[in-house]
Design a protein around this motif. Structure first.
Motif: not given
Length: 401
Positions: A16-42
């Motif tokens: 459960l702990t690892n699963s929670k950490k993995n979900r956190q990593k995934l969400s952080v990764g998505l934020v970073i990916a979208i952030l790069f997209g926003v900065l690129f187009f902006g």
């Protein structure tokens, strides 16, 4: 055997702990990916390369201006307006050739700007018309007095333009022919310690003119028809303005240097033109208000929608990430999401002010922040819906019911 249930509980807890950490990593990764997209187009400069599009013409005296080209003087120290004023009248002679008559928008051939758009003296091109005016009423919605001379020809050719203004009005000559007269228009020469002359663009770098300028002169008196005919004949004979030195103009550019970063003023004022290697705007517009320079057309509303939609994914995923890091108060998640996206959008808009190909707009900032708010609210609605169906209580923070 006694340790087996304990071992299984430990394994489940680690899972459960690892699963929670993995979900956190995934969400952080998505934020970073979208952030790069926003900065690129902006922050992408589009077709802007930072190289000045003003260059010497090799085969004859002159400067060629292309997109994002500019030449300018330093602010006048000994003001040129000491000798040039609307009271005494003044004249401008310019020999130029536009690249074509199909450029979009209102493009600046010459302007004298003192830091206030409403005061600027402007010679611009709109399609095949040369517009001479004071102020910033480019689409003529306010019916600001102006002179518009049509210089259309099947192919663009060299135009020898003379503008003469006095208390009797303003006259425009193309060659030796008087083509326009406006007795109600007395051109004003901008005053102030920020006054400077700009060629090929506006002080904001957003009104590029494409074409060639071969000579430019300012006189601190109005030229009459006889003098205009004389100048025209000499120009057609010699193809440069060196003959104008005898008339002691206030400012005279021959553009015969053909090399270097400066066009020298051969007139009385010695206001040398700078031709920098890199293009930069002389004035910055940061967060321009929505009601200035905006037209309520299809592109206006498309731009708003695109800016809103562009920040919805970031608001949504950032809310997920904050929620997974145990920021369980809905209000706090929404507030932090909107505040973060507001700061990001503000930074992008400020940086865009240094890019002539982009516009720093308050409307974009509002649209982006609204998109982030919509994304955060969508996530909160999903959480409530899922929690209600599963009969799972939603944590709202210790100050909420």
């Amino acid at each position: 055997m006694m340790g087996s249930p304990m071992r299984e509980a430990t394994i489940n807890l680690n899972f459960l702990t690892n699963s929670k950490k993995n979900r956190q990593k995934l969400s952080v990764g998505l934020v970073i990916a979208i952030l790069f997209g926003v900065l690129f187009f902006g922050l992408r400069p589009k077709d802007f390369t930072f190289t000045n599009g003003a260059n010497w013409i090799s085969e004859r005296p002159g400067i060629c201006f292309s997109k994002y080209g500019i030449a300018y003087t330093d602010p006048f120290v000994e003001s040129i307006e000491e000798g040039i004023s609307e009271l005494n009248g003044f004249s401008i002679i310019i020999a130029f050739k536009p690249e074509n008559f199909h450029e979009k928008g209102f493009n600046f051939i010459l302007s004298i700007h003192n830091g206030k758009n409403c005061d600027q003296l402007l010679v611009g091109q709109w399609r095949s018309y040369i517009i001479i005016m004071n102020g910033d009423d480019y689409p003529n919605k306010r019916k600001t007095p102006r002179v518009a001379a049509n210089i259309f020809s099947p192919t663009p050719r060299i135009t020898f333009l003379t503008i003469s203004t006095s208390k009797e009005g303003t006259k425009v000559y193309v060659g030796s022919q008087l083509v326009k007269t406006n007795s109600d228009l007395i051109l004003r020469f901008p005053k102030g310690d920020k006054t400077r002359l700009i060629l090929g663009n506006s002080v904001y770098g957003k009104h590029s003119w494409n074409g060639e300028i071969y000579g430019l002169a300012f006189y601190d008196f109005p030229l009459n028809t006889h003098e205009t005919v004389f100048h025209t004949k000499r120009w057609h004979k010699e193809r440069d303005l060196s003959f104008a030195e005898k008339g002691k103009p206030a400012v005279l550019y021959l553009f015969d240097e053909k090399i270097g970063k400066r066009a020298f003023d051969h007139g009385k004022r010695k206001l040398h033109l700078e031709i920098p290697t890199r293009m930069h705007a002389l004035e910055k517009i940061i967060l321009s208000p929505p009601w200035i320079g905006s037209e309520l057309n299809r592109n206006y509303f498309i731009d708003i929608i695109v800016n809103i939609i562009g920040f919805i994914p970031l608001g949504f995923v950032l809310s997920i990430t904050l929620f997974k890091f145990n920021i369980t108060s809905e209000k706090r998640v929404v507030l932090m999401t909107v505040a973060s996206c507001f700061i990001l959008s503000l930074a992008i808009e400020i940086i865009q002010a240094w890019m002539p190909s982009r516009s720093s707009s308050m409307l974009d900032l509002i649209s982006n922040t609204s998109g982030a708010l919509i994304g955060a609210v969508i996530y909160m609605l999903i959480i409530r819906l899922v929690g209600a169906e599963a009969e799972i209580p939603i944590h709202r923070g210790k100050h909420e019911d």
